[in-house]
Motif scaffolding. Structure first.
Motif, PDB file in Angstrom:
ATOM      1  N   GLY A 304     -14.677  18.543 -21.282  1.00  0.00           N
ATOM      2  CA  GLY A 304     -15.157  17.200 -21.949  1.00  0.00           C
ATOM      3  C   GLY A 304     -16.777  17.257 -22.020  1.00  0.00           C
ATOM      4  O   GLY A 304     -17.182  16.130 -22.064  1.00  0.00           O
ATOM      5  N   ILE A 305     -17.323  18.468 -21.774  1.00  0.00           N
ATOM      6  CA  ILE A 305     -18.869  18.445 -21.535  1.00  0.00           C
ATOM      7  C   ILE A 305     -19.391  19.186 -22.528  1.00  0.00           C
ATOM      8  O   ILE A 305     -18.827  19.937 -23.261  1.00  0.00           O
ATOM      9  CB  ILE A 305     -19.281  19.089 -20.392  1.00  0.00           C
ATOM     10  CG1 ILE A 305     -18.845  20.531 -20.190  1.00  0.00           C
ATOM     11  CG2 ILE A 305     -18.652  18.136 -18.998  1.00  0.00           C
ATOM     12  CD1 ILE A 305     -19.603  21.044 -18.841  1.00  0.00           C
ATOM     13  N   GLY A 306     -20.662  19.010 -22.966  1.00  0.00           N
ATOM     14  CA  GLY A 306     -21.573  19.565 -24.034  1.00  0.00           C
ATOM     15  C   GLY A 306     -22.143  20.950 -23.375  1.00  0.00           C
ATOM     16  O   GLY A 306     -22.210  21.121 -22.337  1.00  0.00           O
ATOM     17  N   CYS A 307     -22.413  21.968 -24.421  1.00  0.00           N
ATOM     18  CA  CYS A 307     -23.144  22.892 -24.075  1.00  0.00           C
ATOM     19  C   CYS A 307     -24.080  23.595 -25.091  1.00  0.00           C
ATOM     20  O   CYS A 307     -23.846  23.138 -26.560  1.00  0.00           O
ATOM     21  CB  CYS A 307     -22.126  24.138 -23.750  1.00  0.00           C
ATOM     22  SG  CYS A 307     -21.284  24.928 -24.845  1.00  0.00           S
ATOM     23  N   HIS A 308     -25.184  24.221 -24.758  1.00  0.00           N
ATOM     24  CA  HIS A 308     -25.839  24.858 -25.847  1.00  0.00           C
ATOM     25  C   HIS A 308     -26.236  26.302 -25.549  1.00  0.00           C
ATOM     26  O   HIS A 308     -26.559  26.493 -24.158  1.00  0.00           O
ATOM     27  CB  HIS A 308     -27.486  23.935 -26.169  1.00  0.00           C
ATOM     28  CG  HIS A 308     -28.187  24.761 -26.894  1.00  0.00           C
ATOM     29  ND1 HIS A 308     -27.963  24.675 -28.122  1.00  0.00           N
ATOM     30  CD2 HIS A 308     -29.430  25.369 -26.347  1.00  0.00           C
ATOM     31  CE1 HIS A 308     -29.014  25.635 -28.762  1.00  0.00           C
ATOM     32  NE2 HIS A 308     -29.948  25.701 -27.857  1.00  0.00           N
ATOM     33  N   LEU A 309     -25.554  27.192 -26.076  1.00  0.00           N
ATOM     34  CA  LEU A 309     -25.621  28.699 -25.580  1.00  0.00           C
ATOM     35  C   LEU A 309     -26.471  29.363 -26.643  1.00  0.00           C
ATOM     36  O   LEU A 309     -26.321  29.199 -27.914  1.00  0.00           O
ATOM     37  CB  LEU A 309     -24.066  29.211 -25.966  1.00  0.00           C
ATOM     38  CG  LEU A 309     -23.049  28.293 -25.079  1.00  0.00           C
ATOM     39  CD1 LEU A 309     -21.705  29.158 -25.268  1.00  0.00           C
ATOM     40  CD2 LEU A 309     -23.333  28.239 -23.665  1.00  0.00           C
ATOM     41  N   THR A 310     -27.327  30.027 -26.204  1.00  0.00           N
ATOM     42  CA  THR A 310     -28.275  31.070 -27.243  1.00  0.00           C
ATOM     43  C   THR A 310     -28.281  32.378 -26.712  1.00  0.00           C
ATOM     44  O   THR A 310     -27.469  33.083 -25.728  1.00  0.00           O
ATOM     45  CB  THR A 310     -29.759  30.512 -26.816  1.00  0.00           C
ATOM     46  OG1 THR A 310     -30.100  30.568 -25.194  1.00  0.00           O
ATOM     47  CG2 THR A 310     -29.986  29.044 -27.270  1.00  0.00           C
ATOM     48  N   GLY A 311     -28.971  33.280 -27.626  1.00  0.00           N
ATOM     49  CA  GLY A 311     -28.943  34.645 -27.313  1.00  0.00           C
ATOM     50  C   GLY A 311     -27.769  35.390 -27.829  1.00  0.00           C
ATOM     51  O   GLY A 311     -27.250  36.412 -27.457  1.00  0.00           O
ATOM     52  N   LEU A 312     -27.065  34.761 -29.028  1.00  0.00           N
ATOM     53  CA  LEU A 312     -25.770  35.136 -29.665  1.00  0.00           C
ATOM     54  C   LEU A 312     -25.773  35.969 -30.624  1.00  0.00           C
ATOM     55  O   LEU A 312     -24.601  36.013 -31.371  1.00  0.00           O
ATOM     56  CB  LEU A 312     -24.863  33.818 -29.305  1.00  0.00           C
ATOM     57  CG  LEU A 312     -24.722  33.081 -28.387  1.00  0.00           C
ATOM     58  CD1 LEU A 312     -23.785  31.843 -28.531  1.00  0.00           C
ATOM     59  CD2 LEU A 312     -24.362  33.942 -27.023  1.00  0.00           C
ATOM     60  N   HIS A 313     -26.960  36.473 -31.053  1.00  0.00           N
ATOM     61  CA  HIS A 313     -26.980  37.019 -32.362  1.00  0.00           C
ATOM     62  C   HIS A 313     -25.993  38.323 -32.598  1.00  0.00           C
ATOM     63  O   HIS A 313     -25.706  38.398 -33.677  1.00  0.00           O
ATOM     64  CB  HIS A 313     -28.459  37.354 -32.609  1.00  0.00           C
ATOM     65  CG  HIS A 313     -29.282  38.381 -31.854  1.00  0.00           C
ATOM     66  ND1 HIS A 313     -29.385  38.071 -30.464  1.00  0.00           N
ATOM     67  CD2 HIS A 313     -29.293  39.742 -31.902  1.00  0.00           C
ATOM     68  CE1 HIS A 313     -29.856  39.052 -30.075  1.00  0.00           C
ATOM     69  NE2 HIS A 313     -29.823  40.247 -30.821  1.00  0.00           N
TER      70      HIS A 313
END
Length: 410
Positions: A304-313
C-alpha cells in the motif's frame, strides 16, 4: 494454461535451494565452450541455460533459441569466431522484434561475417565464423549490457585481444563487472577504466572448477513474500555469497526498507520480517539491477505504499515491454501507476481487487513478480508455465512455503 493462487499465509522457516544464476551460468557456458577444461557446478536449470547449452554442445545449421535473449546475444558473438562454421540464429516472434544491430555492427568492426535473413537490425542472423584480427571496437554504452558482455566473452580468443570503447553513460555496469570477474577467475587479464575496457588474449584457462552462485533475481520473489507476510516470517535460501557478482544482490539493502532483514550464514541467506514498513513511498534508481523492478513495484503495491523507480529504459526491449506490462496489470488490480521510457511511478493505495487475471506476456518475471500478491488476494496467473524460462521449480517452491494454489487449468 492458468494457475489460480489463493489468498494464504506463508509457513515459518522453510528452506529453499535455488539453482545457479542464469546470468553467471550463460557466461560460463560460453567460456567453457571456448576453454573445455572448465568444470561448472550448480549451473542454472532454466530454459535459457538449457537452450544455450544445447546450441553450444550440439550446434545445427539453424539454431532456434526461442525467447532466450541472453543466448541470442552471446551466441551471436560465439558463432562469429567459430572458424569455418555457418549457422542461422533465430528465435521466437518476439525475439525477432528485439534489436541486435548494435552488437552486429560491433562484431563487423572486428571483421565478423554476419547478415540479416529478414529485417535489417533484427534476428534471424546468418553467421559465418571466421578468424577475427581486429581488436578495437566502439559502441554505445546506454543500451543492453549483454551486447558488451557478448564481446568481452569472446575477447580472450581474439588473436590480439580486445580494446572496447564505450560511448555515453554505461547501463547495468554490474553485469559488465560480472563478466570481467568471471574472465579474471579463469586467468584472463582485463582492465576497466573510465569508458575503456581491455581484455587480453589467452589460450588456456587456469581455473578447472567454478561453482555458480544461486540466482539473486529468483531470490527477489521470496524477499517480496517475506515483505508481504507477518512479522517473524522467515525463509532460508541457498546458495548465496555476501560478496556477490550479481547486481540484483542489492535486494538485501533495498528490502530493509520493507522490514526484511538479510542474514548470511555459510552459503545461505536467511530472510526475516522484523517490522512493518512505515514509509509512504520509496525511490530507487535501478540502472544496475533492472530485473528486480517488477518485484519491487508489486511489493510496494501489496504494502500500500508508493514508489518511483528510475533507470529502467532497458525494460522496454525485454521479453515484453515490461513497463507497459506492469502498468496494465497493476492498473487491473486497482493501482494508480504511470510510466515513462525509463521510469515507473506508483501512487500509495490501500485496496487490491480480487480474482484478477494477470497476463504474463510470455515474460517469466511477470508471472513470478505478481505471485506474492497471493498473500493479499486471490489472483489468476495466465501462462503460468512461462516461469521455466529462468526458474522451473518456482511453483513447487511456492507450495513448499505454504502458498495455496490449484492444479494448472486451461
Amino acid at each position: 494454461m492458468k494457475l489460480l493462487l489463493h489468498s494464504s499465509t506463508c509457513n515459518l522457516q522453510p528452506a529453499i535451494c535455488i539453482s545457479g544464476s542464469k546470468s553467471e551460468t550463460n557466461r560460463l557456458l560460453l567460456l567453457q565452450a571456448l576453454y573445455p577444461n572448465l568444470v561448472l557446478e550448480n549451473v542454472s536449470n532454466s530454459d535459457d541455460s538449457e537452450v544455450m547449452l544445447k546450441a553450444l554442445k550440439h550446434p545445427t545449421e539453424t539454431i532456434d533459441i526461442h525467447h532466450a535473449g541472453t543466448a541470442m546475444r552471446f551466441l551471436t558473438a560465439y558463432f562469429a569466431v567459430q572458424v569455418g562454421n555457418e549457422v542461422v540464429l533465430t528465435g521466437s516472434s518476439r525475439m525477432q522484434e528485439r534489436p541486435i544491430q548494435i552488437l552486429v555492427e560491433a562484431l563487423r568492426q572486428l571483421g565478423a561475417d554476419i547478415h540479416y535473413e529478414n529485417k535489417e537490425g533484427f534476428p534471424p542472423l546468418r553467421i559465418k565464423g571466421k578468424k577475427l584480427i581486429q581488436n578495437k571496437v566502439t559502441l554505445p554504452a546506454d543500451v543492453s549490457s549483454q551486447y558488451i558482455s557478448a564481446l568481452l566473452l569472446i575477447a580472450p580468443k581474439l588473436e590480439n585481444g580486445l580494446e572496447l570503447t564505450l560511448e555515453g553513460k554505461i547501463t547495468s555496469v554490474s553485469y559488465i563487472k560480472m563478466t570481467l570477474a568471471l574472465l579474471n577467475e579463469i586467468g584472463v587479464k582485463t582492465s576497466f577504466s573510465d569508458n575503456k575496457i581491455s581484455v587480453g588474449h589467452s589460450e588456456l584457462a587456469e581455473t578447472s572448477k567454478i561453482t555458480v552462485e544461486s540466482d539473486w533475481s529468483s531470490a527477489s520473489y521470496f524477499y517480496s513474500i517475506v515483505a508481504l507476510s507477518e512479522i517473524g516470517t522467515t525463509i532460508q535460501l541457498s546458495s548465496y555469497k555476501e560478496n556477490s557478482l550479481q547486481g540484483d544482490s542489492v535486494l538485501a539493502a533495498i528490502y530493509q526498507d520493507f522490514g526484511v532483514e538479510t542474514r548470511f550464514e555459510n552459503n545461505t541467506i536467511i530472510l526475516r520480517k522484523t517490522h512493518n514498513c512505515q514509509l509512504s513511498g520509496v525511490q530507487y534508481h535501478l540502472n544496475n539491477a533492472p530485473d528486480i523492478a517488477q518485484t519491487i513495484a508489486v511489493t510496494c503495491f501489496g504494502l500500500g505504499i508508493g514508489c518511483h523507480l528510475t533507470g529502467l529504459h532497458t525494460l522496454k526491449i525485454k521479453e515484453t515491454d515490461r513497463l507497459e506490462a506492469l502498468k496494465n496489470e497493476l492498473t487491473k488490480l486497482g493501482a494508480n501507476i504511470s510510466t515513462t521510457d525509463d521510469s515507473l511511478t506508483l501512487e500509495p493505495s490501500s485496496d487490491i481487487k480480487e480474482n484478477i487475471t494477470i497476463k504474463t506476456y510470455q515474460d517469466h518475471r511477470m508471472a513470478m513478480a505478481f505471485a506474492p500478491l497471493a498473500l493479499k488476494t486471490n489472483l489468476i496467473i495466465e501462462d503460468a508455465e512461462v516461469v521455466s524460462k529462468s526458474y522451473p521449480d518456482f511453483w513447487k517452491d511456492l507450495k513448499t512455503i505454504g502458498i495455496r494454489m490449484n492444479d494448472f487449468i486451461v
